[in-house]
Design a protein around this motif. Structure first.
Motif, PDB file in Angstrom:
ATOM      1  N   GLY A   3      30.384  33.199  58.036  1.00 33.45           N
ATOM      2  CA  GLY A   3      29.980  31.741  57.952  1.00 33.45           C
ATOM      3  C   GLY A   3      28.618  31.435  57.796  1.00 33.45           C
ATOM      4  N   ASP A   4      27.873  32.265  58.337  1.00 31.69           N
ATOM      5  CA  ASP A   4      26.237  32.149  58.351  1.00 31.69           C
ATOM      6  C   ASP A   4      25.531  32.459  57.185  1.00 31.69           C
ATOM      7  N   ALA A   8      24.135  27.474  48.110  1.00 24.66           N
ATOM      8  CA  ALA A   8      23.051  27.264  47.348  1.00 24.66           C
ATOM      9  C   ALA A   8      22.465  25.627  47.775  1.00 24.66           C
ATOM     10  N   SER A   9      23.220  24.978  48.283  1.00 24.22           N
ATOM     11  CA  SER A   9      22.909  23.407  48.389  1.00 24.22           C
ATOM     12  C   SER A   9      21.929  23.720  49.795  1.00 24.22           C
ATOM     13  N   GLU A  10      22.508  24.418  50.788  1.00 24.04           N
ATOM     14  CA  GLU A  10      21.701  24.723  51.963  1.00 24.04           C
ATOM     15  C   GLU A  10      20.483  25.470  51.613  1.00 24.04           C
ATOM     16  N   SER A  11      20.364  26.589  50.853  1.00 27.53           N
ATOM     17  CA  SER A  11      19.205  27.118  50.529  1.00 27.53           C
ATOM     18  C   SER A  11      18.261  26.141  50.066  1.00 27.53           C
ATOM     19  N   GLN A  41      26.003  20.198  57.191  1.00 28.14           N
ATOM     20  CA  GLN A  41      24.940  21.194  56.833  1.00 28.14           C
ATOM     21  C   GLN A  41      23.833  21.030  57.891  1.00 28.14           C
ATOM     22  N   ARG A  42      23.682  19.937  58.358  1.00 25.98           N
ATOM     23  CA  ARG A  42      22.685  19.814  59.354  1.00 25.98           C
ATOM     24  C   ARG A  42      23.114  20.548  60.603  1.00 25.98           C
ATOM     25  N   ASP A  43      24.233  20.664  61.047  1.00 26.07           N
ATOM     26  CA  ASP A  43      24.560  21.265  62.304  1.00 26.07           C
ATOM     27  C   ASP A  43      24.375  22.839  61.992  1.00 26.07           C
ATOM     28  N   LYS A  44      24.777  23.226  60.884  1.00 27.51           N
ATOM     29  CA  LYS A  44      25.033  24.729  60.526  1.00 27.51           C
ATOM     30  C   LYS A  44      23.242  25.027  60.667  1.00 27.51           C
ATOM     31  N   LEU A  45      22.548  24.537  59.836  1.00 26.88           N
ATOM     32  CA  LEU A  45      21.158  24.674  59.803  1.00 26.88           C
ATOM     33  C   LEU A  45      20.449  24.656  61.062  1.00 26.88           C
ATOM     34  N   THR A  46      21.010  23.846  61.815  1.00 33.11           N
ATOM     35  CA  THR A  46      20.278  23.762  63.409  1.00 33.11           C
ATOM     36  C   THR A  46      20.633  24.791  64.101  1.00 33.11           C
ATOM     37  N   ARG A  47      21.929  25.091  64.018  1.00 36.14           N
ATOM     38  CA  ARG A  47      22.270  26.274  64.784  1.00 36.14           C
ATOM     39  C   ARG A  47      21.899  27.672  64.637  1.00 36.14           C
TER      40      ARG A  47
END
Length: 217
Positions: A3-4, A8-11, A41-47
């Motif tokens: 899941g890490d 495309a949107s997160e990139s 998205q914010r939580d994942k990229l922060t993690r």
């Protein structure tokens, strides 16, 4: 970890924050780019420590974190169903920024290229002396990060400017620099505030782990 992998949107979010190279409100991202960084998205990229975020009023302030600067140095996947041309454009832009523009700019990393102030070693740094050139780069990067001469700057923030330098070489240059007048490398006094990234970036010096650099004291 499962899941890490970035979508495309997160990139694309990382690329936008790279280009901004500053803390920017999510409301401003919506107004300028029609980009809304939502909670998942914010939580994942922060993690993943790719993005640093903090609550600011009714919205969030976001900026590329240290591991994010390292991540954008490698290939990102912009593949998006129904938008292949857009994905191709972003892929080409990122690859050529890294492989062509970066080399011509005189900067060593994308971190330096997008920094709000010049962090390259001055032209007077002797090219025949790699250690002297690296020392000059460290001082320039510190000045770009410090609010004022003598302010503390974490090694966690400094290291992404040297993704092209072997860690042992950078550590040795920092140790040499620490012996100069007006330079202090010290541990964080409040160890409870240290993040995993702070611990990883620490420099072993004087029998202890050090996390902060100050020049001009």
């Amino acid at each position: 970890m499962a899941g890490d992998e970035l979508t495309a949107s997160e990139s694309a979010i990382l690329v936008v924050l790279m280009a901004e190279a500053r803390e920017v409100l999510n409301t401003e991202l919506r107004e300028r780019y029609n980009l809304d960084v939502r909670k998942p998205q914010r939580d994942k990229l922060t993690r993943l420590h790719y993005v640093a975020s903090r609550k600011s009023g009714s919205t969030y302030a976001l900026q590329l974190d240290d591991k994010g600067w390292v991540r954008v140095q490698s290939d990102l996947d912009f593949t998006l169903r129904g938008a292949s041309a857009l994905g191709a454009a972003l892929t080409a832009l990122q690859a050529n920024l890294r492989d062509r523009v970066l080399a011509r700019s005189g900067c060593a990393t994308l971190t330096e290229l997008f920094a709000l102030t010049d962090v390259r070693a001055p032209a007077s740094a002797p090219a025949a002396d790699p250690s002297g050139s690296l020392r000059a780069r460290i001082v320039s990067a510190y000045r770009a990060l410090a609010d004022e001469p003598g302010a503390w700057v974490s090694l966690r923030r400094l290291r992404p400017f040297f993704a092209d330098v072997p860690r042992d070489d950078l550590d040795e240059s920092l140790r040499r620099l620490s012996r100069s007048d007006g330079v202090t490398i010290a541990p964080e006094s409040n160890q409870q505030t240290l993040t995993e990234a702070d611990i990883t970036a620490a420099l072993r010096l004087g029998g202890q782990e050090n996390h902060l650099l100050a020049i001009g004291v």
